[in-house]
Each structure stands twice: as structure tokens, then as C-alpha cells.
Design a protein around this motif. Structure first.
Motif, PDB file in Angstrom:
ATOM      1  N   MET A 116       0.670  -0.798  -0.026  1.00 36.83           N
ATOM      2  CA  MET A 116      -0.354  -0.055  -0.368  1.00 36.83           C
ATOM      3  C   MET A 116       0.891   1.134   0.078  1.00 36.83           C
ATOM      4  O   MET A 116       0.635   2.086  -0.810  1.00 36.83           O
ATOM      5  CB  MET A 116      -1.227   0.130   1.612  1.00 36.83           C
ATOM      6  CG  MET A 116      -2.044  -1.037   0.934  1.00 36.83           C
ATOM      7  SD  MET A 116      -3.270  -0.604   1.741  1.00 36.83           S
ATOM      8  CE  MET A 116      -3.019  -2.316   2.763  1.00 36.83           C
ATOM      9  N   PHE A 117       1.741   1.094   0.606  1.00 40.95           N
ATOM     10  CA  PHE A 117       3.371   1.893   0.851  1.00 40.95           C
ATOM     11  C   PHE A 117       3.299   2.866  -1.104  1.00 40.95           C
ATOM     12  O   PHE A 117       3.696   3.685  -1.531  1.00 40.95           O
ATOM     13  CB  PHE A 117       4.523   1.751   0.911  1.00 40.95           C
ATOM     14  CG  PHE A 117       4.911   0.470   0.435  1.00 40.95           C
ATOM     15  CD1 PHE A 117       5.302   0.642  -0.666  1.00 40.95           C
ATOM     16  CD2 PHE A 117       4.455  -0.351   1.415  1.00 40.95           C
ATOM     17  CE1 PHE A 117       6.181  -0.591  -0.997  1.00 40.95           C
ATOM     18  CE2 PHE A 117       4.764  -1.483   1.222  1.00 40.95           C
ATOM     19  CZ  PHE A 117       5.618  -1.536   0.016  1.00 40.95           C
ATOM     20  N   GLY A 118       3.192   2.044  -1.891  1.00 43.15           N
ATOM     21  CA  GLY A 118       3.094   2.121  -3.417  1.00 43.15           C
ATOM     22  C   GLY A 118       2.103   3.156  -4.183  1.00 43.15           C
ATOM     23  O   GLY A 118       1.658   3.205  -4.930  1.00 43.15           O
ATOM     24  N   LEU A 119       0.722   3.297  -3.179  1.00 48.28           N
ATOM     25  CA  LEU A 119      -0.169   4.115  -3.730  1.00 48.28           C
ATOM     26  C   LEU A 119      -0.159   5.123  -4.249  1.00 48.28           C
ATOM     27  O   LEU A 119       0.698   5.696  -3.060  1.00 48.28           O
ATOM     28  CB  LEU A 119      -2.167   3.249  -2.845  1.00 48.28           C
ATOM     29  CG  LEU A 119      -2.146   2.124  -2.352  1.00 48.28           C
ATOM     30  CD1 LEU A 119      -3.076   1.874  -1.789  1.00 48.28           C
ATOM     31  CD2 LEU A 119      -2.911   1.381  -4.102  1.00 48.28           C
ATOM     32  N   PRO A 120      -0.883   5.854  -5.066  1.00 48.65           N
ATOM     33  CA  PRO A 120      -0.884   7.163  -5.248  1.00 48.65           C
ATOM     34  C   PRO A 120      -1.097   8.599  -4.946  1.00 48.65           C
ATOM     35  O   PRO A 120      -0.976   8.997  -4.264  1.00 48.65           O
ATOM     36  CB  PRO A 120      -1.893   7.541  -6.256  1.00 48.65           C
ATOM     37  CG  PRO A 120      -2.588   5.870  -6.931  1.00 48.65           C
ATOM     38  CD  PRO A 120      -2.193   5.271  -5.365  1.00 48.65           C
ATOM     39  N   GLY A 121      -2.224   7.521  -3.971  1.00 52.09           N
ATOM     40  CA  GLY A 121      -2.766   8.607  -2.607  1.00 52.09           C
ATOM     41  C   GLY A 121      -2.300   7.692  -1.293  1.00 52.09           C
ATOM     42  O   GLY A 121      -2.620   6.804  -0.869  1.00 52.09           O
ATOM     43  N   GLN A 122      -1.252   8.758  -0.617  1.00 51.53           N
ATOM     44  CA  GLN A 122      -0.966   8.827   0.312  1.00 51.53           C
ATOM     45  C   GLN A 122      -1.033  10.067   0.980  1.00 51.53           C
ATOM     46  O   GLN A 122      -1.168  11.067   0.744  1.00 51.53           O
ATOM     47  CB  GLN A 122       0.553   8.680  -0.030  1.00 51.53           C
ATOM     48  CG  GLN A 122       0.774   7.653  -0.407  1.00 51.53           C
ATOM     49  CD  GLN A 122       1.104   6.321   0.117  1.00 51.53           C
ATOM     50  OE1 GLN A 122       0.972   6.124   1.355  1.00 51.53           O
ATOM     51  NE2 GLN A 122       0.589   5.268  -0.619  1.00 51.53           N
TER      52      GLN A 122
END
Length: 421
Positions: free
Chosen positions: A95-101
Motif C-alpha cells: 500500500m506504500f506504493g499507492l498514489p493516494g498517500q
């Protein structure tokens, strides 16, 4: 031979479960408003997750976990808390690679701990929790606290006390740890065996000891606030500034430590100050855990979260005399008289339910008077009466239970009539 419920668990029966549903719905609604998405993790995980994620020196790992070997001789543990499983999922699903952070998650799930049952504390209990992962902004610490306070206040709680502290960064904690060891070591033999074991590994946990909390050395123990470096001081000030901007009142307690090893920087607890609530006043707690994702194999990821007990929330509502308004009324109760009418009532009831109308009928072959009593007990808004004469005319008599007014309605129009009334 009867079989009773296991100690430390409870049945949540109709009449009470509606309160749980209302609380859960409020938690989901507030989470959505703050843009947090739901996550559901398994009830059991590999034991290593909690040993690494929660910490070997914690009471949870040492004394409270339900651990067993499966048929493949793998050590598994029933979930005792929510942060480590959510973090494991965050790493495993990248999930650390998801665009929404940052990734903003919530859960409402049962947890399991083997501890002495008492009021509001069970061996199976339910927690609502929040995890915000991927931001080091002090403002998100305040956001997480605000979310918890919003849930409590919108359910009606007023007698709340937010207690705030900082545990500092790694350098500050190292300095504080050394000071604590120097403070306790000369007289550590006066403390319980748990504290003696924690002295060198995690002396901060001594401050959280219930057995020795009245020992004189506890009162004079070095405060973390005396060992904060400039970065940690600045961070804490920014958290407080954000809380001030949201008009959230708090008190600083330098002795507040959280019971899990992964916390750093912000730590907080929300207490009930309601009279008669009990000796244990904590409703929820949380804090920042910047190193946990890295410890579980992910990239360095600053994170913060909290968990609140739904059982203790219900106790707090009761202590403040707050009654949750639940929707228990029935829209329509169908009274059928005669064999043909009873047969027709099955189809009528199905049509009402398909139309979204909460409805029921008698299944015990009761007389008309007893059926009306059942409708009263279920708080039915309308009673639809179908006898042989009404059936022959293709109509049904509908009685408004509040006004007493009765109407003849075509059977096929019953759903439309009830929705429009």
C-alpha cells in the motif's frame, strides 16, 4: 448437561445489538467524513507478527495472547490488537506504493486477550481503530485525535478528558531510557518481577506498571519532557497548535506511556470523567509509531493511530445517562384470519418486504386479539387485517396504530399506501 458461555465473553442480544449497530454506523460515518477507508484483517495471524510488532516485553505478548499451533505445527495467535495486523497488510499488499498517500484506514473488529474480566473489559472485545500511514505531518496526529473525539461527542458524551504526551524521537527516547535505568536500578529489587525484567530492555514500561504505581520512585522518575531534543519539542508544539486550532481541549501528562513498544512522539488517551464510571477511566488511546512498518519489512513509513473499546464506550454512555435512539419499530404487522387469508398473507408479506417495508405476521396460529397484542409489542405503525370477507373483495383493512384511523386498501396497492402514509 448445559454448556455455558466461556468466561470473559458475552452474548449481545436483540435489544442491545441495535446500540452496537448504531455506534458502528457512527464510527463508519465519521471515518468516511475524514476520508478513512475500512480494512478487515484475519482473526488470527502468525505469532511472530505480534512478538515483533507489539513487543516481547509487553503484557500482551508475555501474558495475554491466545496462541496455538495449527495442524501444520505453525504458531498462530488470535488477534489481540489491530495495529500490527493492519501494518502487516499495508506491507504485504504494498500500500506504500499507492498514489493516494497517506493511506488512511479504519477497522471495527473483535480482539482477544487473556486477562481478568471486569466491567467493560472482556477476553473477546471489539475495537474501532484508525491508522494513518505515510505522513510525518504533526497535523495528522491532531486529525486522528479529532476523529476519536468527534465519534464520542456525536454520540452524546460530554464528560471527556484528553490526555496528551510525547515519547520523543529515537534520540530523545535513548536519553530518557538511560535516565530511567539510572533512576530505578539502585532499588529495582523493590519492584515486581515484570519491572525487574523490563529495566534494561524497556524501562519506559515500568512507568505503566499497575502493581508498583504507588512506589515513591514512580513519582520522582525522570520525565520524557526533560529529555526532548529540539526536533521532538518542535513536533510536539505543532501537534498542540493543531489541536488548539480545532478548539480541542487537552491536558499534558508526562507520565502517560502507551503499553505497546512501537510508539514514539505523540501519545494520547481519552478518559471518561463521568461519576461512577469506575476506577479504569480510559476509553481509548493511541499514538505515533514511525518504526513499525520498517520493522515488519516495509519502507520507513511514519504512522499514527488509535483504538477505542466499544464495550467501554457503552459503559460511558450509560454513566452519563445517554440513551441511544435505535430504530426498532415495525412498519406493518399483517393480521390474517382464516386459512385462505393466512395463505394470502404469505404473498402480501413478501411483497411488503420486497418494497422495503419492515413487516411481520403471526406464525403461531394466534387469535385476532393476541395478534394485535403482538403488533403492539413490536411497535407496529400499521396493522393490516385480512379476513375471508376482505379477501373476497380484494381489499385489506389498514389501521394506523397512532391515530386509530382505518382505511380500506386494495391488496395490490398496500405497499404504495404504506409508503405514502
Amino acid at each position: 448437561m448445559s454448556i455455558n458461555i466461556p468466561r470473559g465473553t458475552k452474548d449481545i442480544l436483540p435489544g442491545e445489538v441495535e446500540k452496537w449497530q448504531l455506534i458502528e454506523q457512527k464510527a463508519k460515518e465519521v471515518s468516511a467524513r475524514f476520508n478513512y477507508k475500512e480494512i478487515r484483517t484475519p482473526i488470527f495471524e502468525h505469532t511472530d507478527l505480534f512478538q515483533r510488532g507489539v513487543g516481547d516485553s509487553t503484557d500482551i505478548v508475555q501474558k495475554e495472547m491466545y496462541t496455538f499451533n495449527d495442524r501444520g505445527d505453525r504458531s498462530l495467535t488470535l488477534r489481540p490488537e489491530g495495529t500490527a495486523p493492519v501494518t502487516r497488510s499495508y506491507v504485504e499488499n504494498k500500500m506504500f506504493g499507492l498514489p493516494g498517500q497517506p493511506v488512511k484506514l479504519f477497522y471495527i473488529q473483535p480482539m482477544f486477550r487473556y486477562e481478568r474480566p471486569q466491567a467493560g473489559r472482556y477476553r473477546q472485545f471489539v475495537q474501532f481503530g484508525i491508522e494513518a500511514m505515510g505522513s510525518a505531518d504533526p497535523a495528522i496526529d491532531a486529525e486522528v485525535i479529532s476523529l476519536a473525539m468527534t465519534v464520542y461527542k456525536e454520540l452524546g458524551l460530554k464528560k471527556l478528558r484528553l490526555v496528551l504526551n510525547t515519547l520523543g524521537d529515537a534520540d530523545s527516547r535513548k536519553s530518557h531510557k538511560e535516565a530511567l535505568i539510572a533512576h530505578f536500578e539502585p532499588r529495582i529489587n523493590e519492584f515486581c518481577s515484570d519491572c525487574q525484567n523490563r529495566l534494561l530492555k524497556n524501562p519506559l514500561r515500568i512507568l505503566d506498571c499497575k502493581k508498583d504505581r504507588d512506589h515513591e520512585l514512580m513519582k520522582s522518575a525522570p520525565s520524557i519532557l526533560e529529555h526532548l531534543n529540539e526536533e521532538s519539542k518542535t513536533y510536539f508544539e505543532e501537534v498542540k497548535n493543531s489541536l488548539n486550532a480545532m478548539n480541542i481541549e487537552y491536558v499534558i501528562d508526562p507520565t502517560l506511556v502507551r503499553g505497546l513498544d512501537y510508539y514514539n512522539h505523540t501519545a494520547f488517551e481519552i478518559m471518561s470523567e463521568a461519576e461512577g464510571f469506575g476506577a479504569i477511566t480510559t476509553l481509548s488511546g493511541g499514538g505515533r509509531y514511525n518504526g513499525l512498518v520498517e520493522d515488519l519489512g516495509g519502507p520507513a513509513t511514519p504512522s499514527i493511530g488509535f483504538a477505542m473499546s466499544l464495550e467501554r464506550l457503552l459503559l460511558a454512555l450509560e454513566a452519563e445517562g445517554i440513551t441511544l435512539e435505535t430504530e426498532e419499530d415495525l412498519d406493518c404487522y399483517v393480521v390474517a384470519l382464516g386459512d385462505e387469508a393466512k395463505q394470502k398473507s404469505v404473498a402480501i408479506l413478501s411483497q411488503l418486504r420486497q418494497a422495503g417495508i419492515k413487516s411481520d405476521k403471526d406464525y403461531l396460529d394466534k387469535k385476532m386479539k393476541a395478534q394485535f397484542k403482538a403488533a403492539d409489542r413490536l411497535k407496529a405503525k400499521f396493522v393490516a387485517i385480512l379476513g375471508e370477507e376482505e379477501l373476497s373483495k380484494g381489499i385489506i383493512n389498514v389501521k394506523n396504530m397512532d391515530s386509530g384511523e382505518q382505511s380500506e386498501v386494495a391488496i395490490e396497492e398496500l405497499s404504495t399506501f404504506l409508503k405514502a402514509t
